[in-house]
Design a protein around this motif. Structure first.
Motif, mmCIF file in Angstrom:
data_model
loop_
_atom_site.group_PDB
_atom_site.id
_atom_site.type_symbol
_atom_site.label_atom_id
_atom_site.label_comp_id
_atom_site.label_asym_id
_atom_site.label_seq_id
_atom_site.Cartn_x
_atom_site.Cartn_y
_atom_site.Cartn_z
ATOM 1 N N VAL A 52 44.964 42.896 36.721
ATOM 2 C CA VAL A 52 44.805 42.113 35.405
ATOM 3 C C VAL A 52 43.462 40.759 35.764
ATOM 4 N N LYS A 53 43.999 40.028 36.732
ATOM 5 C CA LYS A 53 43.053 39.054 36.798
ATOM 6 C C LYS A 53 41.581 39.226 37.206
ATOM 7 N N GLN A 56 39.931 40.633 34.242
ATOM 8 C CA GLN A 56 39.459 39.773 33.267
ATOM 9 C C GLN A 56 38.340 38.950 33.948
ATOM 10 N N THR A 61 37.777 39.786 29.500
ATOM 11 C CA THR A 61 38.823 39.954 28.445
ATOM 12 C C THR A 61 40.080 40.544 29.039
ATOM 13 N N ILE A 62 41.282 40.268 28.553
ATOM 14 C CA ILE A 62 42.765 40.590 29.017
ATOM 15 C C ILE A 62 42.534 42.349 28.638
ATOM 16 N N ASP A 90 48.826 36.933 26.641
ATOM 17 C CA ASP A 90 48.424 36.066 27.418
ATOM 18 C C ASP A 90 47.958 36.596 29.040
ATOM 19 N N GLY A 91 48.087 37.996 29.174
ATOM 20 C CA GLY A 91 47.709 38.489 30.343
ATOM 21 C C GLY A 91 48.799 38.553 31.399
#
Length: 98
Positions: A52-53, A56, A61-62, A90-91
């Motif tokens: 995810v990071k 991002q 974007t998440i 919030d991811g």
């Protein structure tokens, strides 16, 4: 001529010992299997969090779980214990109950 072999009583005792050993080991194996799946799910959640990071940082974007799968960041949306994963607004990555 006398033939050598096991008597019925000896065979029954052996079967009883084997049965007792199975009754002792099977619950231990299933308990450890559950712990292994839980640890595997924790590791999978950390891996997805890292992806995810990465997403991002690249896309600013998440992502959704489906976007991560579509773009080959992850291969599956399920933990080893069978629960699906979800990504919060919030991811943060977590597992859902089903």
């Amino acid at each position: 001529m006398k033939e050598k072999g096991f008597t019925l009583i000896e065979m029954l005792i052996v079967l009883m010992v084997i049965s007792v050993l199975l009754l002792i080991t099977i619950p231990n194996i299933t308990k450890h299997n559950g712990m292994i799946n839980a640890k595997g799910c924790e590791a999978f959640l950390q891996t997805v969090q890292a992806q995810v990071k990465a997403y991002q940082m690249e896309k600013n974007t998440i992502p959704t779980v489906q976007q991560l799968m579509d773009e080959n960041y992850i291969k599956s949306n399920k933990c080893p214990n069978g629960h699906t994963i979800q990504i919060g607004s919030d991811g943060e990555v977590s597992e859902s109950g089903t």
